[in-house]
Design an enzyme around this catalytic site. Structure first.
Site, PDB file in Angstrom:
ATOM      1  N   SER A  23     -16.335   7.978  -0.965  1.00  0.00           N
ATOM      2  CA  SER A  23     -15.607   8.345   0.390  1.00  0.00           C
ATOM      3  C   SER A  23     -16.517   9.006   1.245  1.00  0.00           C
ATOM      4  O   SER A  23     -17.171  10.026   0.726  1.00  0.00           O
ATOM      5  CB  SER A  23     -14.341   9.143  -0.158  1.00  0.00           C
ATOM      6  OG  SER A  23     -13.807   9.808   1.311  1.00  0.00           O
ATOM      7  N   THR A  70      -6.039   8.617   0.114  1.00  0.00           N
ATOM      8  CA  THR A  70      -6.651   7.350   0.329  1.00  0.00           C
ATOM      9  C   THR A  70      -6.227   6.367  -0.868  1.00  0.00           C
ATOM     10  O   THR A  70      -5.355   6.693  -1.726  1.00  0.00           O
ATOM     11  CB  THR A  70      -7.908   7.173   0.716  1.00  0.00           C
ATOM     12  OG1 THR A  70      -8.480   5.868   1.024  1.00  0.00           O
ATOM     13  CG2 THR A  70      -8.982   7.615  -0.627  1.00  0.00           C
ATOM     14  N   LYS A  74      -1.426   5.886  -0.969  1.00  0.00           N
ATOM     15  CA  LYS A  74      -0.989   6.225   0.483  1.00  0.00           C
ATOM     16  C   LYS A  74       0.635   6.033   0.014  1.00  0.00           C
ATOM     17  O   LYS A  74       1.428   7.027   0.698  1.00  0.00           O
ATOM     18  CB  LYS A  74      -1.561   5.503   1.636  1.00  0.00           C
ATOM     19  CG  LYS A  74      -3.031   5.823   1.921  1.00  0.00           C
ATOM     20  CD  LYS A  74      -3.289   4.982   3.111  1.00  0.00           C
ATOM     21  CE  LYS A  74      -4.964   5.061   3.303  1.00  0.00           C
ATOM     22  NZ  LYS A  74      -5.456   4.614   4.677  1.00  0.00           N
ATOM     23  N   ASN A 105      -1.552   9.388   4.913  1.00  0.00           N
ATOM     24  CA  ASN A 105      -2.968   9.525   4.813  1.00  0.00           C
ATOM     25  C   ASN A 105      -3.539  11.013   4.936  1.00  0.00           C
ATOM     26  O   ASN A 105      -4.403  11.311   4.662  1.00  0.00           O
ATOM     27  CB  ASN A 105      -3.733   8.681   5.548  1.00  0.00           C
ATOM     28  CG  ASN A 105      -4.100   9.260   6.817  1.00  0.00           C
ATOM     29  OD1 ASN A 105      -3.401   9.792   7.746  1.00  0.00           O
ATOM     30  ND2 ASN A 105      -5.054   8.459   7.607  1.00  0.00           N
ATOM     31  N   ALA A 149      -1.556  -8.032   6.581  1.00  0.00           N
ATOM     32  CA  ALA A 149      -0.309  -7.311   6.807  1.00  0.00           C
ATOM     33  C   ALA A 149       0.075  -6.073   5.797  1.00  0.00           C
ATOM     34  O   ALA A 149       1.079  -6.005   5.241  1.00  0.00           O
ATOM     35  CB  ALA A 149       0.886  -8.497   6.652  1.00  0.00           C
ATOM     36  N   ASN A 172      -0.824 -13.565   7.985  1.00  0.00           N
ATOM     37  CA  ASN A 172      -1.206 -13.052   6.677  1.00  0.00           C
ATOM     38  C   ASN A 172      -1.359 -14.129   5.706  1.00  0.00           C
ATOM     39  O   ASN A 172      -0.360 -15.127   5.864  1.00  0.00           O
ATOM     40  CB  ASN A 172      -0.434 -11.817   6.345  1.00  0.00           C
ATOM     41  CG  ASN A 172      -0.933 -11.105   5.076  1.00  0.00           C
ATOM     42  OD1 ASN A 172      -2.015 -10.686   4.916  1.00  0.00           O
ATOM     43  ND2 ASN A 172       0.129 -10.993   3.922  1.00  0.00           N
ATOM     44  N   ARG A 173      -1.947 -14.174   4.784  1.00  0.00           N
ATOM     45  CA  ARG A 173      -1.941 -15.015   3.860  1.00  0.00           C
ATOM     46  C   ARG A 173      -0.676 -15.140   2.926  1.00  0.00           C
ATOM     47  O   ARG A 173      -0.130 -16.347   2.970  1.00  0.00           O
ATOM     48  CB  ARG A 173      -2.752 -14.635   2.602  1.00  0.00           C
ATOM     49  CG  ARG A 173      -3.002 -15.504   1.497  1.00  0.00           C
ATOM     50  CD  ARG A 173      -4.064 -14.942   0.257  1.00  0.00           C
ATOM     51  NE  ARG A 173      -3.773 -13.634  -0.043  1.00  0.00           N
ATOM     52  CZ  ARG A 173      -4.526 -13.080  -0.974  1.00  0.00           C
ATOM     53  NH1 ARG A 173      -5.596 -13.682  -1.579  1.00  0.00           N
ATOM     54  NH2 ARG A 173      -4.223 -11.952  -1.505  1.00  0.00           N
ATOM     55  N   THR A 174       0.142 -14.048   2.706  1.00  0.00           N
ATOM     56  CA  THR A 174       1.396 -13.985   2.084  1.00  0.00           C
ATOM     57  C   THR A 174       2.172 -13.889   3.408  1.00  0.00           C
ATOM     58  O   THR A 174       2.668 -12.920   3.954  1.00  0.00           O
ATOM     59  CB  THR A 174       1.649 -12.860   1.338  1.00  0.00           C
ATOM     60  OG1 THR A 174       0.611 -12.983   0.366  1.00  0.00           O
ATOM     61  CG2 THR A 174       2.776 -12.936   0.446  1.00  0.00           C
ATOM     62  N   GLY A 271     -15.407  -0.776  11.918  1.00  0.00           N
ATOM     63  CA  GLY A 271     -14.481   0.039  11.356  1.00  0.00           C
ATOM     64  C   GLY A 271     -14.845   1.646  11.556  1.00  0.00           C
ATOM     65  O   GLY A 271     -14.127   2.579  11.045  1.00  0.00           O
TER      66      GLY A 271
HETATM   67  P1  NAP Z   1      -3.808  -3.530   1.407  1.00  0.00           P
HETATM   68  O1  NAP Z   1      -2.486  -2.953   1.895  1.00  0.00           O
HETATM   69  O2  NAP Z   1      -4.225  -3.851   0.081  1.00  0.00           O
HETATM   70  O3  NAP Z   1      -3.727  -4.956   2.224  1.00  0.00           O
HETATM   71  C1  NAP Z   1      -4.796  -5.952   1.940  1.00  0.00           C
HETATM   72  C2  NAP Z   1      -4.574  -7.045   2.910  1.00  0.00           C
HETATM   73  O4  NAP Z   1      -5.700  -8.102   2.803  1.00  0.00           O
HETATM   74  C3  NAP Z   1      -3.333  -7.872   2.689  1.00  0.00           C
HETATM   75  O5  NAP Z   1      -2.902  -8.560   4.051  1.00  0.00           O
HETATM   76  C4  NAP Z   1      -3.801  -9.002   1.888  1.00  0.00           C
HETATM   77  O6  NAP Z   1      -3.125 -10.333   2.048  1.00  0.00           O
HETATM   78  C5  NAP Z   1      -5.180  -9.244   2.549  1.00  0.00           C
HETATM   79  N1  NAP Z   1      -6.037 -10.005   1.456  1.00  0.00           N
HETATM   80  C6  NAP Z   1      -6.691  -9.548   0.423  1.00  0.00           C
HETATM   81  N2  NAP Z   1      -7.505 -10.523   0.113  1.00  0.00           N
HETATM   82  C7  NAP Z   1      -7.398 -11.607   0.631  1.00  0.00           C
HETATM   83  C8  NAP Z   1      -7.757 -12.989   0.456  1.00  0.00           C
HETATM   84  N3  NAP Z   1      -8.721 -13.350  -0.428  1.00  0.00           N
HETATM   85  N4  NAP Z   1      -7.553 -13.754   1.507  1.00  0.00           N
HETATM   86  C9  NAP Z   1      -6.562 -13.463   2.331  1.00  0.00           C
HETATM   87  N5  NAP Z   1      -6.224 -12.157   2.653  1.00  0.00           N
HETATM   88  C10 NAP Z   1      -6.511 -11.326   1.555  1.00  0.00           C
HETATM   89  O7  NAP Z   1      -5.139  -2.686   2.013  1.00  0.00           O
HETATM   90  P2  NAP Z   1      -5.092  -2.109   3.310  1.00  0.00           P
HETATM   91  O8  NAP Z   1      -4.695  -0.519   2.915  1.00  0.00           O
HETATM   92  O9  NAP Z   1      -4.301  -2.472   4.230  1.00  0.00           O
HETATM   93  O10 NAP Z   1      -6.706  -1.860   3.568  1.00  0.00           O
HETATM   94  C11 NAP Z   1      -7.330  -3.112   4.135  1.00  0.00           C
HETATM   95  C12 NAP Z   1      -8.737  -2.843   4.426  1.00  0.00           C
HETATM   96  O11 NAP Z   1      -8.814  -1.950   5.660  1.00  0.00           O
HETATM   97  C13 NAP Z   1      -9.645  -2.158   3.622  1.00  0.00           C
HETATM   98  O12 NAP Z   1     -10.967  -2.990   3.469  1.00  0.00           O
HETATM   99  C14 NAP Z   1      -9.744  -0.821   3.851  1.00  0.00           C
HETATM  100  O13 NAP Z   1     -10.848  -0.201   3.362  1.00  0.00           O
HETATM  101  C15 NAP Z   1      -9.805  -0.881   5.167  1.00  0.00           C
HETATM  102  N6  NAP Z   1      -9.311   0.446   6.078  1.00  0.00           N
HETATM  103  C16 NAP Z   1     -10.512   0.960   6.828  1.00  0.00           C
HETATM  104  C17 NAP Z   1      -9.843   2.081   7.650  1.00  0.00           C
HETATM  105  C18 NAP Z   1     -10.810   2.834   8.587  1.00  0.00           C
HETATM  106  O14 NAP Z   1     -10.946   3.865   8.843  1.00  0.00           O
HETATM  107  N7  NAP Z   1     -11.858   2.021   8.972  1.00  0.00           N
HETATM  108  C19 NAP Z   1      -8.579   2.657   7.642  1.00  0.00           C
HETATM  109  C20 NAP Z   1      -7.681   2.059   6.453  1.00  0.00           C
HETATM  110  C21 NAP Z   1      -8.267   0.724   5.807  1.00  0.00           C
HETATM  111  P3  NAP Z   1      -1.894 -10.444   0.996  1.00  0.00           P
HETATM  112  O15 NAP Z   1      -0.514  -9.887   1.529  1.00  0.00           O
HETATM  113  O16 NAP Z   1      -1.559 -12.074   1.068  1.00  0.00           O
HETATM  114  O17 NAP Z   1      -2.338 -10.151  -0.316  1.00  0.00           O
END
Ligand code: NAP
Length: 307
Positions: A23, A70, A74, A105, A149, A172-174, A271
């Site tokens: 982090s 985080t 969350k 968060n 998503a 989204n994939r799903t 990001g």
């Molecule tokens: P999450 O709720 O687990 O969602 C993951 C997303 O990624 C889902 O839409 C998932 O699709 C998709 N995904 C994962 N593997 C995939 C693949 N092989 N092919 C296609 N789609 C795929 O995670 P989250 O909390 O939203 O976080 C997502 C990203 O944002 C992370 O990398 C996180 O570090 C980043 N983030 C950055 C900040 C920042 O401050 N910059 C803040 C928050 C998050 P499915 O629904 O089909 O599984």
């Protein structure tokens, strides 16, 4: 020391996750504590899922004024806090945002009552970072394509909506998860077809041609142990210009997606801005000072990446 004395004198905050050693939040908050000469402490705490409820319920007793939350906590933190008798349930914007996102968060403990104000600052972090990177962009007439998503997608979509972006396409994939976000947005804000729509994963390359903002909110391209995990498989080269390609991933700073955006003459936004800007409202909630996202902070974070 009594509970009410603790509420007044506690000055610690932390970020909880599992794992948590990666982090960057301690760098951000300790930068501001130092800069504003505030007596406080901010550390990362590794809290396993089965320890979450106990950790959250004892924040005040353990000297905390609040915490960041985080991955992977969350959504569970929202369930725990919103059902607890410490939950501060009111109509303030921060409280409503957590309700909408069903994910927390940031927790700020009310220093009079000990209640927990649970909020989600990711949306404000994203909106501020995009405007900071591209202040002149015509957001009102833009069509945004949001890939993903999950929890972060919800924050990004809400941010784009709050910035009055013309139309938002979710993919989204799903597929069902994209439909669910669309349903929530439509119901919460009475949005019609003109404001938000969903496209199937197999139609993403065709749909993105008509867009001028692309946001990757998936974890595709994120580094794990120094190696990028997958790659965003969308052809952004045909987007209508001028266009912004934004990746909310900050490790690596320049994902393969952003490299392709630059090669296609599109504006590439990473990001890091979102990360810094989502931290500011939390710091203000705990320490009463609105902190500046300054160049020195950016440099400290960049040096962490060897930049
Ligand atoms: P999450 O709720 O687990 O969602 C993951 C997303 O990624 C889902 O839409 C998932 O699709 C998709 N995904 C994962 N593997 C995939 C693949 N092989 N092919 C296609 N789609 C795929 O995670 P989250 O909390 O939203 O976080 C997502 C990203 O944002 C992370 O990398 C996180 O570090 C980043 N983030 C950055 C900040 C920042 O401050 N910059 C803040 C928050 C998050 P499915 O629904 O089909 O599984």
């Amino acid at each position: 020391m009594s509970f009410s004395e603790k509420l007044k004198t506690n000055n610690k905050a932390c970020v909880i996750g599992h794992p948590i050693s990666h982090s960057l939040s301690p760098i951000i908050h300790n930068h501001w504590l130092q800069k504003y000469n505030i007596e406080g402490e901010y550390k990362a705490a590794d809290v396993a899922p089965h320890e979450l409820e106990e950790f959250l319920s004892n924040l005040t007793e353990n000297g905390y004024r609040g915490c960041n939350i985080t991955i992977p906590h969350k959504e569970n933190a929202w369930k725990i806090i919103s059902q607890s008798d410490k939950y501060q349930n009111n109509n303030s914007l921060p409280a409503q945002i957590a309700k909408f996102m069903e994910a927390v968060n940031t927790v700020v403990i009310d220093r009079e009552t000990g209640e927990y104000l649970a909020t989600n600052t990711d949306f404000i972090g994203y909106a501020r970072s995009l405007i900071e990177a591209e202040p002149e962009f015509d957001y009102r007439n833009a069509i945004a394509f949001v890939l993903g998503a999950g929890g972060a997608a919800k924050a990004v979509i809400f941010a784009l909506f709050s910035m009055n972006v013309g139309h938002i396409v979710v993919c989204n994939r799903t597929h069902d998860k994209a439909l669910e976000i669309e349903r929530i947005m439509r119901n919460s804000f009475q949005l019609g077809d003109d404001k938000i729509s969903v496209v199937k994963w197999e139609n993403r390359n065709e749909a993105v041609k008509h867009c001028n903002i692309f946001v990757n909110t998936t974890s595709l391209g994120m580094n794990k142990d120094g190696v990028a995990q997958g790659e965003v498989d969308v052809d952004i080269s045909q987007m209508s210009k001028p266009a912004i390609v934004s990746d909310i991933i900050y490790n690596p700073l320049k994902t393969a997606l952003l490299e392709r955006a630059e090669k296609s003459g599109l504006s590439a936004v990473n990001g890091l801005g979102m990360l810094m800007h989502q931290a500011a409202p939390a710091f203000e909630g705990w320490y009463g000072k609105k902190p500046e996202v300054d160049e020195e902070l950016r440099k400290k974070l960049l040096s962490n990446f060897g930049g």
